[in-house]
Design an enzyme around this catalytic site. Sequence first.
Site, PDB file in Angstrom:
ATOM      1  CG  ASN A 129      -1.774   1.215   1.340  1.00 31.33           C
ATOM      2  OD1 ASN A 129      -1.958   1.942   0.364  1.00 31.33           O
ATOM      3  ND2 ASN A 129      -2.318   1.458   2.526  1.00 31.33           N
ATOM      4  CD1 TRP A 130       3.583   1.424  -2.875  1.00 33.15           C
ATOM      5  CD2 TRP A 130       3.531   2.714  -4.714  1.00 33.15           C
ATOM      6  NE1 TRP A 130       4.440   0.868  -3.784  1.00 33.15           N
ATOM      7  CE2 TRP A 130       4.432   1.636  -4.934  1.00 33.15           C
ATOM      8  CE3 TRP A 130       3.341   3.642  -5.736  1.00 33.15           C
ATOM      9  CZ2 TRP A 130       5.130   1.467  -6.127  1.00 33.15           C
ATOM     10  CZ3 TRP A 130       4.036   3.482  -6.931  1.00 33.15           C
ATOM     11  CH2 TRP A 130       4.920   2.413  -7.119  1.00 33.15           C
ATOM     12  CG  HIS A 149      -5.613   1.537   5.426  1.00 33.39           C
ATOM     13  ND1 HIS A 149      -5.087   2.471   6.295  1.00 33.39           N
ATOM     14  CD2 HIS A 149      -4.602   0.682   5.135  1.00 33.39           C
ATOM     15  CE1 HIS A 149      -3.818   2.193   6.512  1.00 33.39           C
ATOM     16  NE2 HIS A 149      -3.497   1.108   5.827  1.00 33.39           N
ATOM     17  CD  GLU A 204      -4.884  -1.266   8.566  1.00 34.27           C
ATOM     18  OE1 GLU A 204      -4.007  -0.505   8.156  1.00 34.27           O
ATOM     19  OE2 GLU A 204      -6.101  -0.975   8.558  1.00 34.27           O
ATOM     20  N   GLY A 233       3.619   2.975  13.197  1.00 32.96           N
ATOM     21  CA  GLY A 233       4.271   4.271  13.316  1.00 32.96           C
ATOM     22  C   GLY A 233       4.407   4.788  14.729  1.00 32.96           C
ATOM     23  CB  SER A 284       5.129  -1.508  11.529  1.00 30.48           C
ATOM     24  OG  SER A 284       4.468  -0.287  11.777  1.00 30.48           O
ATOM     25  N   GLY A 303       5.015   1.531   4.317  1.00 34.44           N
ATOM     26  CA  GLY A 303       6.221   2.225   3.871  1.00 34.44           C
ATOM     27  C   GLY A 303       7.268   1.342   3.235  1.00 34.44           C
TER      28      GLY A 303
END
Length: 253
Positions: A15-16, A101, A171, A177, A216, A238
């Site tokens: 996922n950009w 999301h 998630e 993060g 992450s 990321g």
Amino acid sequence: MTLSSTTPRPLIAGNWKMNGLSVALDEARAVAAALEAKPPAARVAIFPPATLLHRLSQAVEGAHLLTGGQDCHGKSSGAHTGDVSAEMVADAGGSLVICGHSERRTDHGETSAQVAGKAEAAAAAGLEPIVCVGETLETREAGQAVSFVVSQVRDSLPTSLAGKAFSVAYEPLWAIGTGRTASVDNIVEMHAAIRAELVSRFCEQGRTVLILYGGSVKPENAREILAAPEVGGALVGGASLKAKDFLAIIQAL
């Protein structure tokens, strides 16, 4: 995860988010080239910004690399400025779409009922929805993590997904993060609870729905996470922006 004859191939989804201009297509091409040279054990997909979806889909056409949308609207058309329908995602070359999301739920106040509508629209358009669920740190510290996430699963998956291809991504918001890390035990416990709800809702189909982990995931932790029971792949943020990092995660299977 342990594969059997009835288990679908794992899915590694990149996922950009709101990252990537035209030059980023070179990273996708590098991933596609590497996967052509060495076909992956998993299905692999990249979810670029909507502005790049069509061009990226064309750039990797015929490769071992799928593409998808980061979101879609629950309606097929209409006065919804700035939104993208599931049909538009498919028309741009996408075959999957992320629904619900955590950043959409947090930044845009999306409810599980709205997420269910998006997932239904996605499936109707021939897309494979990835439905996201997950708890905050406050919910976890209150001892309500499992019940909260199971409730999200129940409310975010429409019954119309029966017989359709879809997956669920867990998630843990508190591990994204923040510097905190979900232990393998945390992951296994939650994925087992999600699996139980899937079986309750979708019977035998629920036993084979992929449950991705999306907290992450990086090259350094991918192998351990992907080897855990009930982990059917990863929703990568990321670390999917650079071909080298994303390929390291793909090759961890």
